[in-house]
Each structure stands twice: as C-alpha cells, then as structure tokens.
Design a protein around this motif. Structure first.
Motif, PDB file in Angstrom:
ATOM      1  N   ARG A  39      -9.329 -18.562 -16.910  1.00 41.73           N
ATOM      2  CA  ARG A  39      -9.445 -18.530 -15.450  1.00 41.73           C
ATOM      3  C   ARG A  39     -10.089 -17.221 -15.014  1.00 41.73           C
ATOM      4  N   TYR A  69     -10.838 -17.870  -6.326  1.00 44.18           N
ATOM      5  CA  TYR A  69     -11.942 -18.280  -7.198  1.00 44.18           C
ATOM      6  C   TYR A  69     -11.421 -19.251  -8.257  1.00 44.18           C
ATOM      7  N   ASP A  70     -12.340 -20.014  -8.846  1.00 40.98           N
ATOM      8  CA  ASP A  70     -11.925 -21.009  -9.833  1.00 40.98           C
ATOM      9  C   ASP A  70     -11.982 -20.492 -11.258  1.00 40.98           C
ATOM     10  N   ARG A  71     -13.067 -19.802 -11.552  1.00 41.68           N
ATOM     11  CA  ARG A  71     -13.242 -19.428 -12.954  1.00 41.68           C
ATOM     12  C   ARG A  71     -14.150 -18.211 -13.052  1.00 41.68           C
ATOM     13  N   VAL A  72     -13.774 -17.255 -13.882  1.00 44.93           N
ATOM     14  CA  VAL A  72     -14.616 -16.074 -14.097  1.00 44.93           C
ATOM     15  C   VAL A  72     -15.305 -16.214 -15.452  1.00 44.93           C
ATOM     16  N   TYR A  73     -16.628 -16.042 -15.445  1.00 43.50           N
ATOM     17  CA  TYR A  73     -17.395 -16.052 -16.687  1.00 43.50           C
ATOM     18  C   TYR A  73     -17.815 -14.625 -17.009  1.00 43.50           C
ATOM     19  N   PRO A 118     -23.742 -23.734 -11.483  1.00 42.55           N
ATOM     20  CA  PRO A 118     -23.422 -24.051 -10.091  1.00 42.55           C
ATOM     21  C   PRO A 118     -24.647 -24.648  -9.392  1.00 42.55           C
ATOM     22  N   HIS A 194     -20.474 -26.176  -5.038  1.00 41.60           N
ATOM     23  CA  HIS A 194     -20.174 -25.328  -6.200  1.00 41.60           C
ATOM     24  C   HIS A 194     -21.169 -24.165  -6.240  1.00 41.60           C
ATOM     25  N   ALA A 196     -21.897 -19.891  -7.672  1.00 39.92           N
ATOM     26  CA  ALA A 196     -21.469 -18.776  -8.519  1.00 39.92           C
ATOM     27  C   ALA A 196     -21.730 -17.476  -7.767  1.00 39.92           C
ATOM     28  N   LYS A 222     -15.869 -25.255  -5.196  1.00 39.87           N
ATOM     29  CA  LYS A 222     -15.707 -24.532  -6.456  1.00 39.87           C
ATOM     30  C   LYS A 222     -16.478 -23.212  -6.404  1.00 39.87           C
ATOM     31  N   ASP A 224     -17.230 -20.026  -8.753  1.00 39.43           N
ATOM     32  CA  ASP A 224     -17.144 -19.328 -10.035  1.00 39.43           C
ATOM     33  C   ASP A 224     -17.630 -17.897  -9.836  1.00 39.43           C
ATOM     34  N   TRP A 226     -19.544 -14.873 -11.893  1.00 44.23           N
ATOM     35  CA  TRP A 226     -20.251 -14.463 -13.118  1.00 44.23           C
ATOM     36  C   TRP A 226     -20.344 -12.950 -13.105  1.00 44.23           C
TER      37      TRP A 226
END
Ligand SMILES: [Zn+2]
Ligand SMILES: [Zn+2]
Length: 235
Positions: A39, A69-73, A118, A194, A196, A222, A224, A226
């Motif tokens: 996550r 936020y949904d997801r960290v890359y 995204p 979606h 980023a 969504k 994300d 980055w």
C-alpha cells in the motif's frame, strides 16, 4: 544524437551508455525497495514476512490507519546514493538528474507487483514562493518524462498548492500532518477515474495523503503515488 555520446558515471566515472548519469554497475548497486508494503511502499524486513501465500503484504501502519491514496509505487529505497542524486537535483539545480531518476524508475518498475498505468499524470504542485526559491518543480520534471514515456496526459494546472508550507525535514509525523493541512486546492475539475501523483521522495506520506484527499473528494476513484525513493522518518 547526444544519446550515442558516452557519458561518465557520476559515481565511478566509468564511461556509460545507459542514457542516464550512472553506469550499469552502479545502477545495479542501488537499493531496490523490496520487499515493501503493497500500500505505502514502506520497506519491510524480510524476517517480518511470515506468509508465503499470494496475499497483500501490508505494514503495521497501513493495517491500523486509513490513507486517501490507494497505492504507492517506489522502486528504490532512500539510500545514500539516492539521497545524493535527489538532493543534487533539488538543491543544486541539477534539473537533468530528474531525467536520470525517472529513467531509473521505468527501468526498475518491473519489481513492483501489479504495476498499473493511470489515465493521467499529475505532479505534486509546488507553491509559487518555493518555486521562486528553487527555480523549478522537480515533480513536474519527473512527470514530463513519465507522461512522454508512457504516452499519458500530463496535468500540472488543475491541482494547485494554495498555501506555502514549511520544509518538513526534522518534523515528526504529527507535525508534518498539521503542516500540510488544507495546503491544496483544485483550480479546475479533473475528469479521470485513476491518476498517478508524482513526487521524488516520500517520508511519512502526509503531503501526498493531503493531496490525495482533495482528489478523492472531487470524485477520482483511484489515486496512486509514484515516487523514486521511499524514505523513513530517520532519513
Ligand atoms: Zn558507475
Ligand atoms: Zn504500508
């Protein structure tokens, strides 16, 4: 045809043909961020991972908190080498390092599980006061590379920083949260599901979380994040 002219690696001074400021050897020595929380991308100790099943691995913080936020890359950890590159870019105006850092992200993003593109790229906005001090927004420079590489629209005008905030180095997690409250606003609506959000480093995530909050509020499903490197508060 500047790409065929060999450059010299920033770290070992060997000639390099990698389209970055680093040679293959030094790129391969950078600390990859794995395993990490699926996550918030916080680095996880190998020893702490007990499950061998295909379930989502989360850090303690994500298990006990809700984030917008949904997801960290983040393909890299904030190692000494990353700190050197990122600080040079930001504080010594080495804008071309943004190209190297973004190239490293796309070269190593295969280590990120379930990497999803995204519909649009949005740089973390910088307040005009900070922009005047620094001369450029490093998040926008990274975003330009990503938008071009992945052929995605780049929007750097809709989400804006409405309030100047203090630099957060040395602040605790709570202080950071307070520092960025209501720091963003929308200058125009965004019609994506979606997106980023792009930044260079993430420490506690309070700033990206505050930005994600307003994006979710206007209906983006969504969000994300980055980043190039994931730091901890000790960095
Ligand atoms: Zn090298
Ligand atoms: Zn986490």
């Amino acid at each position: 045809m500047s790409s065929i002219v060999p450059r010299h690696c920033l770290f070992c001074l060997e000639k390099t043909h990698t389209h970055t400021d680093l040679c293959h050897h030094c790129i391969n020595k950078l600390n990859l961020n794995q395993p990490c929380c699926q996550r918030c991308a916080s680095p996880l100790e190998q020893a702490a991972i007990t499950s061998t099943k295909q379930e989502v691995m989360l850090c303690g913080n994500c298990l006990s908190h809700h984030f917008h936020y949904d997801r960290v890359y983040s393909p890299f950890t904030y190692s000494e080498e990353m700190r050197y590159l990122i600080k040079k870019m930001k504080y010594q105006k080495k804008i071309h390092f943004a190209h190297t850092l973004a190239t490293l992200f796309v070269q190593k993003n295969h280590i990120i599980k379930d990497f999803q593109l995204p519909q649009a790229i949005i740089p973390m906005p910088m307040h005009s006061k900070r922009l005047r001090q620094r001369g450029f927004n490093q998040a926008l420079e990274l975003s330009r590379f990503f938008a071009s590489h992945y052929t995605l629209p780049l929007d750097y005008t809709s989400l804006i920083r409405s309030r100047h905030t203090d630099l957060q180095a040395g602040m605790t997690a709570i202080e950071r949260q307070k520092n960025v409250q209501k720091a963003f606003k929308m200058a125009a609506p965004l019609k994506y599901d979606h997106i980023a959000l792009i930044d260079d480093v993430m420490t506690t995530g309070s700033t990206v979380n505050e930005a994600a909050k307003i994006l979710k509020k206007i209906g983006i499903k969504k969000v994300d994040i980055w980043i190039i490197a994931r730091a901890g508060l000790e960095n």
